[in-house]
Design an enzyme around this catalytic site. Structure first.
Site, PDB file in Angstrom:
ATOM      1  N   CYS A 154       0.828  -1.218   0.000  1.00  0.00           N
ATOM      2  CA  CYS A 154       0.000   0.000   0.000  1.00  0.00           C
ATOM      3  C   CYS A 154       0.856   1.258   0.000  1.00  0.00           C
ATOM      4  CB  CYS A 154      -0.960  -0.020   1.185  1.00  0.00           C
ATOM      5  SG  CYS A 154      -0.189  -0.427   2.761  1.00  0.00           S
TER       6      CYS A 154
HETATM    7  N1  LIG Z   1      -4.420  -4.399   4.728  1.00  0.00           N
HETATM    8  C1  LIG Z   1      -3.825  -3.664   3.790  1.00  0.00           C
HETATM    9  O1  LIG Z   1      -4.001  -2.424   3.712  1.00  0.00           O
HETATM   10  C2  LIG Z   1      -2.923  -4.304   2.794  1.00  0.00           C
HETATM   11  C3  LIG Z   1      -2.561  -5.628   2.864  1.00  0.00           C
HETATM   12  N2  LIG Z   1      -1.710  -6.173   1.952  1.00  0.00           N
HETATM   13  C4  LIG Z   1      -1.310  -7.573   2.025  1.00  0.00           C
HETATM   14  O2  LIG Z   1      -2.418  -8.369   1.628  1.00  0.00           O
HETATM   15  C5  LIG Z   1      -2.443  -9.593   2.353  1.00  0.00           C
HETATM   16  C6  LIG Z   1      -3.774  -9.688   3.087  1.00  0.00           C
HETATM   17  O3  LIG Z   1      -3.872  -8.580   3.975  1.00  0.00           O
HETATM   18  P1  LIG Z   1      -5.150  -8.314   4.905  1.00  0.00           P
HETATM   19  O4  LIG Z   1      -6.378  -8.501   4.117  1.00  0.00           O
HETATM   20  O5  LIG Z   1      -4.899  -7.024   5.575  1.00  0.00           O
HETATM   21  O6  LIG Z   1      -4.983  -9.520   5.954  1.00  0.00           O
HETATM   22  P2  LIG Z   1      -6.000 -10.064   7.062  1.00  0.00           P
HETATM   23  O7  LIG Z   1      -5.172 -10.453   8.223  1.00  0.00           O
HETATM   24  O8  LIG Z   1      -7.114  -9.101   7.259  1.00  0.00           O
HETATM   25  O9  LIG Z   1      -6.583 -11.397   6.374  1.00  0.00           O
HETATM   26  C7  LIG Z   1      -5.814 -12.532   6.123  1.00  0.00           C
HETATM   27  C8  LIG Z   1      -6.697 -13.606   5.527  1.00  0.00           C
HETATM   28  O10 LIG Z   1      -5.913 -14.788   5.273  1.00  0.00           O
HETATM   29  C9  LIG Z   1      -6.596 -15.929   5.844  1.00  0.00           C
HETATM   30  N3  LIG Z   1      -5.570 -16.936   6.145  1.00  0.00           N
HETATM   31  C10 LIG Z   1      -4.695 -16.984   7.181  1.00  0.00           C
HETATM   32  N4  LIG Z   1      -3.895 -18.070   7.078  1.00  0.00           N
HETATM   33  C11 LIG Z   1      -4.272 -18.715   5.938  1.00  0.00           C
HETATM   34  C12 LIG Z   1      -3.856 -19.919   5.298  1.00  0.00           C
HETATM   35  N5  LIG Z   1      -2.861 -20.659   5.801  1.00  0.00           N
HETATM   36  N6  LIG Z   1      -4.481 -20.299   4.173  1.00  0.00           N
HETATM   37  C13 LIG Z   1      -5.504 -19.558   3.658  1.00  0.00           C
HETATM   38  N7  LIG Z   1      -5.957 -18.420   4.225  1.00  0.00           N
HETATM   39  C14 LIG Z   1      -5.346 -17.998   5.358  1.00  0.00           C
HETATM   40  C15 LIG Z   1      -7.308 -15.322   7.053  1.00  0.00           C
HETATM   41  O11 LIG Z   1      -8.374 -16.116   7.521  1.00  0.00           O
HETATM   42  P3  LIG Z   1      -8.197 -17.270   8.639  1.00  0.00           P
HETATM   43  O12 LIG Z   1      -7.034 -16.874   9.522  1.00  0.00           O
HETATM   44  O13 LIG Z   1      -9.508 -17.293   9.361  1.00  0.00           O
HETATM   45  O14 LIG Z   1      -7.920 -18.514   7.875  1.00  0.00           O
HETATM   46  C16 LIG Z   1      -7.854 -14.052   6.409  1.00  0.00           C
HETATM   47  O15 LIG Z   1      -8.955 -14.373   5.594  1.00  0.00           O
HETATM   48  C17 LIG Z   1      -1.229  -9.549   3.289  1.00  0.00           C
HETATM   49  O16 LIG Z   1      -0.142 -10.190   2.681  1.00  0.00           O
HETATM   50  C18 LIG Z   1      -0.944  -8.055   3.424  1.00  0.00           C
HETATM   51  O17 LIG Z   1       0.400  -7.828   3.718  1.00  0.00           O
HETATM   52  C19 LIG Z   1      -1.241  -5.433   0.892  1.00  0.00           C
HETATM   53  C20 LIG Z   1      -1.571  -4.124   0.747  1.00  0.00           C
HETATM   54  C21 LIG Z   1      -2.428  -3.440   1.704  1.00  0.00           C
HETATM   55  C1  LIG Z   2      -0.727   0.185   9.147  1.00  0.00           C
HETATM   56  C2  LIG Z   2       0.094  -1.046   8.822  1.00  0.00           C
HETATM   57  O1  LIG Z   2       0.437  -1.817   9.703  1.00  0.00           O
HETATM   58  N1  LIG Z   2       0.411  -1.231   7.543  1.00  0.00           N
HETATM   59  C3  LIG Z   2       1.175  -2.352   7.070  1.00  0.00           C
HETATM   60  C4  LIG Z   2       1.359  -2.305   5.585  1.00  0.00           C
HETATM   61  C5  LIG Z   2       0.341  -3.083   4.828  1.00  0.00           C
HETATM   62  C6  LIG Z   2       0.766  -3.471   3.402  1.00  0.00           C
HETATM   63  O2  LIG Z   2       0.933  -2.755   2.463  1.00  0.00           O
HETATM   64  O3  LIG Z   2       0.970  -4.688   3.227  1.00  0.00           O
HETATM   65  P1  LIG Z   2       2.217  -5.552   2.737  1.00  0.00           P
HETATM   66  O4  LIG Z   2       2.744  -6.125   4.001  1.00  0.00           O
HETATM   67  O5  LIG Z   2       1.583  -6.535   1.861  1.00  0.00           O
HETATM   68  O6  LIG Z   2       3.246  -4.795   2.018  1.00  0.00           O
HETATM   69  C7  LIG Z   2       2.574  -2.366   7.702  1.00  0.00           C
HETATM   70  O7  LIG Z   2       3.153  -1.336   7.952  1.00  0.00           O
HETATM   71  O8  LIG Z   2       3.089  -3.481   7.825  1.00  0.00           O
END
Ligand SMILES: NC(=O)C1=CN([C@@H]2O[C@H](COP(=O)(O)OP(=O)(O)OC[C@H]3O[C@@H](n4cnc5c(N)ncnc54)[C@H](OP(=O)(O)O)[C@@H]3O)[C@@H](O)[C@H]2O)C=CC1
Ligand SMILES: CC(=O)N[C@@H](CCC(=O)OP(=O)(O)O)C(=O)O
Length: 338
Positions: A158
């Site tokens: 992000c």
């Molecule tokens: N949040 C953000 O703003 C951003 C996030 N990202 C990246 O995107 C990815 C997802 O982030 P985010 O949505 O915030 O994460 P969350 O922690 O909100 O969600 C993670 C999801 O993965 C599932 N999960 C966990 N372990 C497993 C497994 N072994 N197999 C299948 N599913 C699994 C969880 O469900 P359960 O544990 O119930 O199985 C849940 O549905 C991460 O890699 C993050 O770094 C990238 C950019 C921005």
């Molecule tokens: C507020 C906050 O905790 N933000 C996350 C960034 C989320 C993100 O971009 O995810 P990736 O880990 O996939 O790069 C952090 O700093 O780790």
């Protein structure tokens, strides 16, 4: 229609993907998955996210836990969105690629082609150097031609998305004096940390505070793909979603605001998900719940301050992942997004 599944669908980015894909005209949302042991397995996603009631009423299916069964699942889908933690995406991507699926990974597992980077910043040994070499970095406005050919698209983080969209035009056109490193100060909403409970993201703890100073993993991600070093300081803010990045850099002599604006226009005029400001500066309010990245700037005495804003869950994750998928399948890049 192409059959798509989301793994990690109960998380914040996964739920955004579900909402977008359910009404996408060319991708059929075939299934939502969580881990095999998930406490949410077999619950309806709208039980977790009431705003999805009568919008996405689909069950969260437990992911099969054997490679054989995962392969069988992969053989029945065209594309998979991995909204999972880095290590989980690292392990799942090869299985889906082997079954000729296109993989859109929202994690950091395939963003930087350097095993040392994973050891140092992610704390695991990367097992697939061949896939790291083949993965295309899904910064959609910049890498469309490579995305069209790729089977593994590593959707940027992000903070890296907004930071690079702000800086890349200026660097490509050599408008910056890089003897002074660009300084990125960015504030993110708490959803950036994902849905799991943790002390740092709990209501009474969240304030406005820098973290990861000088060693956040997004610094090397940004520097690698920009091709120049930067100083990056993330901050956690007390709001739910959105990122505002304020970036300070030194201009080359004689560069004025008109030249800077023309430079941004040159790159983004035909890019529907980047909105340029000719006056005023972006805010989180302007971009939350939308797939846009907004960019504005001011110049003064040889320096520029660029301000970029995006919704971390959308342009910073789910919307950019769908934008990449649209590009991959030769659809208009905004399909299903605006
Ligand atoms: N949040 C953000 O703003 C951003 C996030 N990202 C990246 O995107 C990815 C997802 O982030 P985010 O949505 O915030 O994460 P969350 O922690 O909100 O969600 C993670 C999801 O993965 C599932 N999960 C966990 N372990 C497993 C497994 N072994 N197999 C299948 N599913 C699994 C969880 O469900 P359960 O544990 O119930 O199985 C849940 O549905 C991460 O890699 C993050 O770094 C990238 C950019 C921005
Ligand atoms: C507020 C906050 O905790 N933000 C996350 C960034 C989320 C993100 O971009 O995810 P990736 O880990 O996939 O790069 C952090 O700093 O780790």
């Amino acid at each position: 229609m192409l059959n798509a599944i989301i793994i990690g669908a109960s998380g914040y980015t996964g739920a955004e993907l579900a909402r977008i894909l359910l009404s996408h005209p060319y991708f059929h949302l075939q299934g939502l998955y969580v881990s095999s042991q998930s406490a949410d397995a077999n619950r309806n996603i709208s039980e977790l996210y009431p705003q999805l009631k009568q919008v996405v009423d689909l069950p969260l299916l437990p992911l099969p836990d054997s490679t054989e069964k995962l392969t069988a699942l992969a053989e029945n889908v065209d594309l998979v969105f991995l909204a999972t933690a880095h290590e989980v995406s690292h392990d799942l991507a090869p299985i889906f690629l082997q079954a000729n699926c296109q993989v859109f990974d929202l994690s950091g597992a395939y963003r930087v082609n350097n095993s040392d980077f994973y050891r140092q910043f992610y704390g695991f040994e990367h097992q697939y150097p061949d896939l790291l070499a083949k993965a295309v970095y899904g910064l959609a406005e910049w890498n469309a031609e490579q995305i069209k050919q790729a089977d593994l698209i590593a959707v940027p983080g992000c903070y890296p998305t907004v930071s690079q969209l702000c800086l890349k035009p200026l660097i490509e056109n050599q408008l910056l004096d890089l003897t002074q490193l660009p300084i990125i100060n960015a504030v993110s909403g708490v959803s950036g940390a994902g849905r799991k409970a943790s002390l740092t993201s709990s209501f009474c703890e969240v304030s406005l505070q820098p973290y990861g100073v000088f060693h956040h993993r997004h610094q090397p991600e940004i520097a690698t793909h920009l091709g120049t070093d930067v100083i990056f300081t993330p901050h956690l803010g007390n709001f739910k979603r959105g990122i505002l990045a304020t970036i300070t850099a030194k201009l080359q002599p004689q560069i004025d605001e008109q030249q800077v604006y023309a430079c941004y226009q040159q790159y983004y005029e035909d890019k529907p998900l980047v909105r340029l400001y000719s006056q005023g500066l972006p805010s989180i309010k302007a971009v939350e719940f939308s797939p846009y990245c907004d960019i504005g700037f001011a110049c003064h005495q040889g320096h520029i301050i660029v301000v970029g804003a995006e919704d971390n869950l959308l342009k910073g994750a789910a919307a950019q992942a769908v934008q990449c998928a649209n590009i991959r399948y030769n659809l208009a890049e905004t399909t299903g997004l605006i």
